[in-house]
Enzyme design. Structure first.
Site, PDB file in Angstrom:
ATOM      1  N   MET A   1      76.615  39.407  64.211  1.00  0.00           N
ATOM      2  CA  MET A   1      76.509  38.555  65.403  1.00  0.00           C
ATOM      3  C   MET A   1      76.164  37.119  65.020  1.00  0.00           C
ATOM      4  O   MET A   1      76.067  36.247  65.884  1.00  0.00           O
ATOM      5  CB  MET A   1      75.444  39.115  66.343  1.00  0.00           C
ATOM      6  CG  MET A   1      75.885  40.403  67.010  1.00  0.00           C
ATOM      7  SD  MET A   1      74.619  41.060  68.082  1.00  0.00           S
ATOM      8  CE  MET A   1      73.517  41.806  66.901  1.00  0.00           C
TER       9      MET A   1
ATOM     10  N   LYS B   1      71.482  39.851  48.811  1.00  0.00           N
ATOM     11  CA  LYS B   1      70.254  39.050  48.938  1.00  0.00           C
ATOM     12  C   LYS B   1      69.510  38.835  47.607  1.00  0.00           C
ATOM     13  O   LYS B   1      68.823  37.830  47.439  1.00  0.00           O
ATOM     14  CB  LYS B   1      69.295  39.701  49.948  1.00  0.00           C
ATOM     15  CG  LYS B   1      69.739  39.573  51.384  1.00  0.00           C
ATOM     16  CD  LYS B   1      68.686  40.126  52.320  1.00  0.00           C
ATOM     17  CE  LYS B   1      69.191  40.108  53.742  1.00  0.00           C
ATOM     18  NZ  LYS B   1      68.166  40.500  54.712  1.00  0.00           N
TER      19      LYS B   1
ATOM     20  N   ASP C   1      63.504  36.145  56.838  1.00  0.00           N
ATOM     21  CA  ASP C   1      63.371  37.467  57.479  1.00  0.00           C
ATOM     22  C   ASP C   1      61.914  37.790  57.831  1.00  0.00           C
ATOM     23  O   ASP C   1      61.606  38.184  58.947  1.00  0.00           O
ATOM     24  CB  ASP C   1      63.894  38.571  56.546  1.00  0.00           C
ATOM     25  CG  ASP C   1      65.413  38.571  56.445  1.00  0.00           C
ATOM     26  OD1 ASP C   1      66.075  38.168  57.410  1.00  0.00           O
ATOM     27  OD2 ASP C   1      65.920  38.987  55.385  1.00  0.00           O
TER      28      ASP C   1
ATOM     29  N   GLY D   1      57.987  52.618  54.911  1.00  0.00           N
ATOM     30  CA  GLY D   1      59.087  52.158  54.058  1.00  0.00           C
ATOM     31  C   GLY D   1      58.582  51.149  53.046  1.00  0.00           C
ATOM     32  O   GLY D   1      57.531  50.510  53.244  1.00  0.00           O
TER      33      GLY D   1
ATOM     34  N   ASN E   1      55.681  55.741  52.184  1.00  0.00           N
ATOM     35  CA  ASN E   1      57.107  55.727  51.832  1.00  0.00           C
ATOM     36  C   ASN E   1      57.490  57.057  51.212  1.00  0.00           C
ATOM     37  O   ASN E   1      56.688  57.681  50.514  1.00  0.00           O
ATOM     38  CB  ASN E   1      57.394  54.593  50.830  1.00  0.00           C
ATOM     39  CG  ASN E   1      58.887  54.368  50.658  1.00  0.00           C
ATOM     40  OD1 ASN E   1      59.630  54.354  51.632  1.00  0.00           O
ATOM     41  ND2 ASN E   1      59.334  54.212  49.421  1.00  0.00           N
TER      42      ASN E   1
ATOM     43  N   THR F   1      59.292  57.679  48.756  1.00  0.00           N
ATOM     44  CA  THR F   1      59.076  57.590  47.313  1.00  0.00           C
ATOM     45  C   THR F   1      57.858  56.681  47.100  1.00  0.00           C
ATOM     46  O   THR F   1      57.979  55.452  47.118  1.00  0.00           O
ATOM     47  CB  THR F   1      60.324  56.977  46.624  1.00  0.00           C
ATOM     48  OG1 THR F   1      61.490  57.560  47.205  1.00  0.00           O
ATOM     49  CG2 THR F   1      60.310  57.209  45.128  1.00  0.00           C
TER      50      THR F   1
ATOM     51  N   GLU G   1      55.986  55.707  44.643  1.00  0.00           N
ATOM     52  CA  GLU G   1      55.942  54.719  43.547  1.00  0.00           C
ATOM     53  C   GLU G   1      56.592  53.393  43.944  1.00  0.00           C
ATOM     54  O   GLU G   1      56.219  52.341  43.424  1.00  0.00           O
ATOM     55  CB  GLU G   1      56.679  55.215  42.284  1.00  0.00           C
ATOM     56  CG  GLU G   1      56.379  56.607  41.831  1.00  0.00           C
ATOM     57  CD  GLU G   1      57.232  57.628  42.567  1.00  0.00           C
ATOM     58  OE1 GLU G   1      56.679  58.229  43.519  1.00  0.00           O
ATOM     59  OE2 GLU G   1      58.401  57.828  42.216  1.00  0.00           O
TER      60      GLU G   1
ATOM     61  N   LEU H   1      62.215  47.596  63.125  1.00  0.00           N
ATOM     62  CA  LEU H   1      63.094  46.475  62.760  1.00  0.00           C
ATOM     63  C   LEU H   1      64.527  46.699  63.228  1.00  0.00           C
ATOM     64  O   LEU H   1      65.333  45.782  63.254  1.00  0.00           O
ATOM     65  CB  LEU H   1      63.105  46.267  61.244  1.00  0.00           C
ATOM     66  CG  LEU H   1      61.767  46.009  60.566  1.00  0.00           C
ATOM     67  CD1 LEU H   1      61.999  45.471  59.172  1.00  0.00           C
ATOM     68  CD2 LEU H   1      60.905  45.068  61.381  1.00  0.00           C
TER      69      LEU H   1
HETATM   70  P1  ATR Z   1      66.183  47.680  53.103  1.00  0.00           P
HETATM   71  O1  ATR Z   1      66.558  46.465  52.319  1.00  0.00           O
HETATM   72  O2  ATR Z   1      66.898  47.811  54.427  1.00  0.00           O
HETATM   73  O3  ATR Z   1      64.707  47.859  53.238  1.00  0.00           O
HETATM   74  P2  ATR Z   1      66.213  49.610  50.983  1.00  0.00           P
HETATM   75  O4  ATR Z   1      65.650  48.581  50.051  1.00  0.00           O
HETATM   76  O5  ATR Z   1      67.284  50.516  50.497  1.00  0.00           O
HETATM   77  O6  ATR Z   1      66.785  48.917  52.293  1.00  0.00           O
HETATM   78  O7  ATR Z   1      64.974  50.484  51.562  1.00  0.00           O
HETATM   79  C1  ATR Z   1      65.148  51.499  52.480  1.00  0.00           C
HETATM   80  C2  ATR Z   1      63.780  52.104  52.844  1.00  0.00           C
HETATM   81  O8  ATR Z   1      63.980  53.144  53.804  1.00  0.00           O
HETATM   82  C3  ATR Z   1      63.063  52.759  51.681  1.00  0.00           C
HETATM   83  O9  ATR Z   1      61.674  52.678  51.908  1.00  0.00           O
HETATM   84  C4  ATR Z   1      63.555  54.202  51.778  1.00  0.00           C
HETATM   85  O10 ATR Z   1      62.704  55.148  51.160  1.00  0.00           O
HETATM   86  P3  ATR Z   1      62.813  55.421  49.556  1.00  0.00           P
HETATM   87  O11 ATR Z   1      62.098  54.271  48.890  1.00  0.00           O
HETATM   88  O12 ATR Z   1      62.137  56.728  49.340  1.00  0.00           O
HETATM   89  O13 ATR Z   1      64.292  55.441  49.230  1.00  0.00           O
HETATM   90  C5  ATR Z   1      63.535  54.381  53.268  1.00  0.00           C
HETATM   91  N1  ATR Z   1      64.441  55.437  53.727  1.00  0.00           N
HETATM   92  C6  ATR Z   1      65.771  55.316  53.944  1.00  0.00           C
HETATM   93  N2  ATR Z   1      66.279  56.486  54.370  1.00  0.00           N
HETATM   94  C7  ATR Z   1      65.254  57.370  54.435  1.00  0.00           C
HETATM   95  C8  ATR Z   1      65.114  58.735  54.824  1.00  0.00           C
HETATM   96  N3  ATR Z   1      66.159  59.453  55.256  1.00  0.00           N
HETATM   97  N4  ATR Z   1      63.887  59.319  54.774  1.00  0.00           N
HETATM   98  C9  ATR Z   1      62.807  58.603  54.362  1.00  0.00           C
HETATM   99  N5  ATR Z   1      62.872  57.299  53.979  1.00  0.00           N
HETATM  100  C10 ATR Z   1      64.069  56.692  54.014  1.00  0.00           C
END
Ligand code: ATR
Length: 281
Positions: free
Chosen positions: A16, A66, A102, A127, A151, A153, A155, A220
């Site tokens: 957009m 980015k 952002d 996240g 999050n 993950t 770590e 977001l």
């Molecule tokens: P962005 O730039 O939009 O933040 P990204 O850097 O790929 O995209 O990050 C996506 C976030 O959403 C991460 O925190 C991811 O968790 P992981 O670090 O464990 O990958 C989280 N995320 C995306 N899909 C998910 C899901 N189905 N369940 C849990 N967490 C998810």
């Protein structure tokens, strides 16, 4: 020919940004146009060189470029450096300067829509990806009471903890279950993941069973305008904030970097809402 601005992304078909920036140029009376450029990741270096060669005045940068664009810029502003990503480039007489609007876009939307003093507030961030890093960086720069991250993950949240330490802000990473059990501890809860985004609208990033009406709940995501997460929070009586404000504000802040002029954010918001088929947010 007027000035040329653009968006570098892949894909860019549904963006957009051209609508809101072209409207703002017209409304303010700036002789400029904004185009969406679909740039294959293999050509991002050439695209940046092209900005200089074609004297393009500035651009936005979106997924997946980015981070990749950073090494080709002449200068990177401090906030963008801390975030580790650039979403705005300004061509200053042939020198390309990178910014990131952002995080500030989100923080301004939170301040506008919730009218709260961030300094004393406890935040739960869901996240730890790029979007989380943008928001956490801007929140830390502004000053907040306490930061908790959960999050999938764990770590991946470590760099955010390090950042919090640099800003002398207390921070911790916890398991999703623990976050769910102590939701009443948090003044502001923010989903930065894509969970709940169209078309997967039935999913929520965590259970809000223990939520009380004292928390402000943010997502977001702006498509749908109200995610299942926000709908559940509204049912609990919480103030909710969707991703439209952040999208509009990041665009307005980019526009200000390029032109030195403040566009009408309400106009931008209306265009976004019309595009999304909604009537309120
Ligand atoms: P962005 O730039 O939009 O933040 P990204 O850097 O790929 O995209 O990050 C996506 C976030 O959403 C991460 O925190 C991811 O968790 P992981 O670090 O464990 O990958 C989280 N995320 C995306 N899909 C998910 C899901 N189905 N369940 C849990 N967490 C998810």
């Amino acid at each position: 020919m007027g000035k040329v601005f653009g968006l570098l992304g892949h894909p860019v078909g549904h963006s957009m940004s051209p609508n809101i920036h072209n409207d703002a140029f017209g409304h303010i009376g700036i002789d400029a146009t904004y185009h969406a450029f679909d740039v294959d990741p293999n050509f991002i270096k050439d695209a940046i060189a092209g900005l200089k060669a074609l004297q393009i005045s500035g651009c936005n940068v979106t997924v997946p470029h980015k981070i990749a664009v950073m090494e080709y810029l002449d200068e990177i502003d401090e906030e963008a450096r801390l975030i580790g990503a650039v979403n705005t480039i300004v061509n200053v007489n042939g020198r390309l300067v990178g910014y990131n609007t952002d995080g500030r876009g989100f923080v301004e939307s939170l301040e506008e829509e919730a009218q709260i003093d961030l300094q004393t507030k406890r935040f739960l961030i869901i996240g730890a990806g790029g979007a989380a890093r943008g928001i956490v960086t801007s929140l830390l720069r502004k000053g907040i009471g306490h930061l908790t991250i959960t999050n999938r993950t764990a770590e991946k949240a470590t760099p955010l903890l390090k950042l919090a330490k640099e800003f002398k802000t207390q921070a911790e990473v916890i398991e999703k279950k623990q976050a769910e059990n102590q939701l009443s501890h948090y003044d502001v809860i923010i989903n930065t993941t894509s969970i709940g985004m169209s078309p997967n609208v039935e999913y929520t990033p965590l259970s809000l069973e223990q939520l009380t009406d004292k928390s402000i709940v943010c997502d977001l995501i702006y498509n749908p305008l109200d995610t299942a997460f926000l709908i559940e929070a509204k049912k609990k009586g919480c103030l909710t904030i969707n991703g439209v404000g952040m999208f509009v504000n990041q665009a307005a802040l980019s526009f200000e970097h390029w032109t030195g002029k403040k566009p009408e954010r309400e106009r931008m918001r209306k265009i976004v809402l019309t595009n999304l088929g909604g009537t309120s947010c």
